[in-house]
Every structure is written in structure tokens, then in C-alpha cells.
Design an enzyme around this catalytic site. Structure first.
Site, PDB file in Angstrom:
ATOM      1  N   ARG A  13       0.834  -1.208   0.000  1.00  0.00           N
ATOM      2  CA  ARG A  13       0.000   0.000   0.000  1.00  0.00           C
ATOM      3  C   ARG A  13       0.872   1.262   0.000  1.00  0.00           C
ATOM      4  O   ARG A  13       1.026   1.921  -1.011  1.00  0.00           O
ATOM      5  CB  ARG A  13      -0.950  -0.016   1.214  1.00  0.00           C
ATOM      6  N   HIS A 207      10.285   7.190   7.809  1.00  0.00           N
ATOM      7  CA  HIS A 207      10.853   7.221   6.456  1.00  0.00           C
ATOM      8  C   HIS A 207      12.340   7.511   6.594  1.00  0.00           C
ATOM      9  O   HIS A 207      12.763   8.158   7.552  1.00  0.00           O
ATOM     10  CB  HIS A 207      10.186   8.319   5.622  1.00  0.00           C
ATOM     11  N   CYS A 238       6.122   9.868  -0.768  1.00  0.00           N
ATOM     12  CA  CYS A 238       4.833  10.518  -0.520  1.00  0.00           C
ATOM     13  C   CYS A 238       4.682  11.644  -1.521  1.00  0.00           C
ATOM     14  O   CYS A 238       5.438  12.604  -1.497  1.00  0.00           O
ATOM     15  CB  CYS A 238       4.730  11.060   0.897  1.00  0.00           C
ATOM     16  N   ASN A 247       9.753   4.503   2.601  1.00  0.00           N
ATOM     17  CA  ASN A 247       9.604   4.059   3.977  1.00  0.00           C
ATOM     18  C   ASN A 247      10.870   3.351   4.428  1.00  0.00           C
ATOM     19  O   ASN A 247      11.637   2.837   3.616  1.00  0.00           O
ATOM     20  CB  ASN A 247       8.453   3.052   4.056  1.00  0.00           C
TER      21      ASN A 247
HETATM   22 MG    MG Z   1       4.998   5.961   4.649  1.00  0.00          MG
END
Ligand code: MG
Length: 295
Positions: A13, A207, A238, A247
Site C-alpha cells: 500500500r 521514512h 509521498c 519508507n
Molecule cells: Mg509511509
């Protein structure tokens, strides 16, 4: 330090949503199945958000229909509103996640809502989800800093975390959306937060934008947190947070925890295998150091 840590795998995701490339449904399904086979017990598989805003997640229902449901694994999805919740329920998702943020400007850019509006929506989704018997996790974005406003006050993070727990979310993932946190900040925030809420209800989402993700995990481990989000290969970023890279990589986290003797139940080689299969589909080398070192 806890001798056992839970990792929430967010690669399918948070990772794939923030990659420019479109990964075919069959490959996403295979990715999730590989992550479960590697020992993950919590996998965020998709997001039931508007396909107009997030085309990468338009196949959410197909992904949920195609994945193997391993016993003992919780498959979760992001849900911004009641429409998303209905879709998630129809897809037989085990758990959902809401995602308000701690800073006003980021909330406007990411959700097109003020923080108060996003919190009201989160409360509505929590109430309805719990009445359906579906547990709720909450992310609190930009908890360590906002790309537009700079500092975010720990008092604000604590206030919103407390509210989300009151709404019925069982776990709040305090998220460093732009990878700006440093260990002193982590220690200080967790000290204040731990005085107000049980740390077993707290997860951390880092992150590695500035190279501090692992040392932040270490600081959080010392403070008593035992749940961390990570993304296979370090997938993601992002789109609403300029300069945010991927991440924290699952491989890097598992390597460090293995070395510390902290159990995760996850096989490093299984994650590397999952990353190796997804790498050609995202169109760039995966940033995980452990993954690269294993090549
Ligand atoms: Mg993230």
C-alpha cells in the site's frame, strides 16, 4: 527493550501507492503472498480511496479477492470515509486504517480537509467500522514535522493521539511522513506520550529520507515501543510531501532486530525474495541497504 517486535508491512500500500509505475494486479497479489510467506502477520494490502485521486489503488477490490488468506495474518487497508469502509467490508478486509494528520497544511493538501474535518471523518469511520466488527488502526501523519509548516508540537500529537484512541482505534501509528525525525525528538515525544497513553497502543512509522529511520527505531525500542511499520525494499515515498523518499525498509529493520536478538517472526531471505520480484516492476533500484548488500 522488548524482546519481541511486531512489524506492519506497508509495502503493497504505502510503497506501491507512492511509486510512479503501475504494477499489474497479479504482481501485487504475488507480492502480498510472498510477504505473508516470509512470516509477516500484518500486511497493509491496499487503500479504498478514490481511484481518481490515487489511480495506483484502483484495483483494491481485485487485490483483496486474489490474495491467499493465510491463517494468523491480518490483511488491512486504508479507508478515508464510509464509502471506502463499505468497499473494504465487501472485500472482507480484516482491519482498516484511518489517516488524519497533525498539521493543517498537510491535511489540506493530502486530504483536502482541515485537521478537524479529517478527525470528524475518522471518528465516523471508527464508529461504523467497530459496529461491523472490523478493528481500526490510525495513522497520524506529519507527527514529527510538516513539509509546509515545519515544526509540529508534541502537545498537538498527544492531543490527536488521545482522541483517536477515544474514537476506538486500537493502535496509533505516529508517522514521520517526510523522514525528518531524529532520535532525541523520538525519545522526547515518547516520554511525553507514554505518560498519557499506554505505549502498547503506539506504533511508529519512519521514512529514511535523512538516514535516521533505523536510529529512530532504536530510540523508540529503548522507550518501550514494540510495533514498527516498514516497507519491503524501502518502496514508496509521498507525493504530497516534497522530497520524501521511501519508507524504512523491512530488510534493514529485520537485519538490525535480528542482530539485537529481538524476535520478529520474519525471515529476511523471504523479504529479499519479495523485493527481488517487485523491483523490475517499479522501474528503479530499491533503496534498502540490506537488499542491495544481498545482491
Ligand atoms: Mg509511509
Amino acid at each position: 527493550m522488548n524482546d519481541k517486535v511486531q512489524i506492519v508491512e506497508v509495502g503493497p500500500r504505502d510503497g506501491l501507492q507512492n511509486e510512479a509505475a503501475r504494477v499489474p494486479v497479479a504482481d501485487k497479489i504475488a507480492f502480498v503472498n510472498r510477504l505473508a510467506a516470509a512470516g509477516h502477520t500484518r500486511i497493509e494490502v491496499t487503500a479504498f480511496v478514490s481511484p481518481r485521486w490515487v489511480p495506483q489503488m484502483a484495483d483494491a477490490a481485485e487485490v483483496c479477492a486474489g490474495i491467499e488468506r493465510r491463517p494468523g495474518v491480518r490483511y488491512s487497508a486504508l479507508v478515508p470515509n464510509l464509502t471506502g469502509l463499505t468497499r473494504a467490508r465487501d472485500a472482507a478486509i480484516d482491519e482498516i486504517a484511518v489517516f488524519p494528520s497533525a498539521s493543517e497544511t498537510f491535511s489540506q493538501r493530502n486530504l483536502n480537509q482541515s485537521v478537524d474535518e479529517a478527525m470528524a471523518a475518522a471518528e465516523e469511520v471508527c464508529t461504523e467500522s467497530l459496529s461491523l466488527g472490523i478493528p481500526v488502526r490510525a495513522y497520524l501523519s506529519t507527527s514529527f514535522g510538516c513539509p509546509f509548516e515545519g515544526d509540529v508540537s508534541p502537545a498537538r500529537v498527544i492531543e490527536l493521539t488521545t482522541k483517536l484512541l477515544d474514537f476506538g482505534a486500537y493502535e496509533i501509528s505516529i508517522s514521520d511522513t517526510i523522514g525528518i525525525a531524529h532520535p532525541r525528538q523520538v525519545t522526547e515525544l515518547l516520554h511525553e506520550l507514554g505518560a498519557r497513553v499506554p505505549l502498547e497502543n503506539i506504533a511508529l512509522h519512519f521514512h529514511d529520507t535523512r538516514g535516521t529511520a533505523l536510529v529512530n527505531v532504536y530510540a523508540a525500542l529503548e522507550a518501550g515501543v514494540a510495533t514498527f511499520d516498514a516497507s519491503a525494499g524501502g518502496l514508496g515515498g509521498c507525493p504530497y510531501a516534497p522530497g520524501a523518499t521511501g519508507n524504512l525498509a523491512t530488510e534493514d529493520l529485520v537485519y538490525m532486530l535480528d542482530g539485537l536478538g529481538v524476535a520478529t517472526g520474519i525471515r529476511l531471505d523471504g523479504i529479499i525474495e519479495a523485493s527481488r520480484a517487485i523491483e523490475p516492476l517499479v522501474g528503479h533500484p530499491l533503496p534498502s541497504r540490506m537488499y542491495r548488500a544481498s545482491a
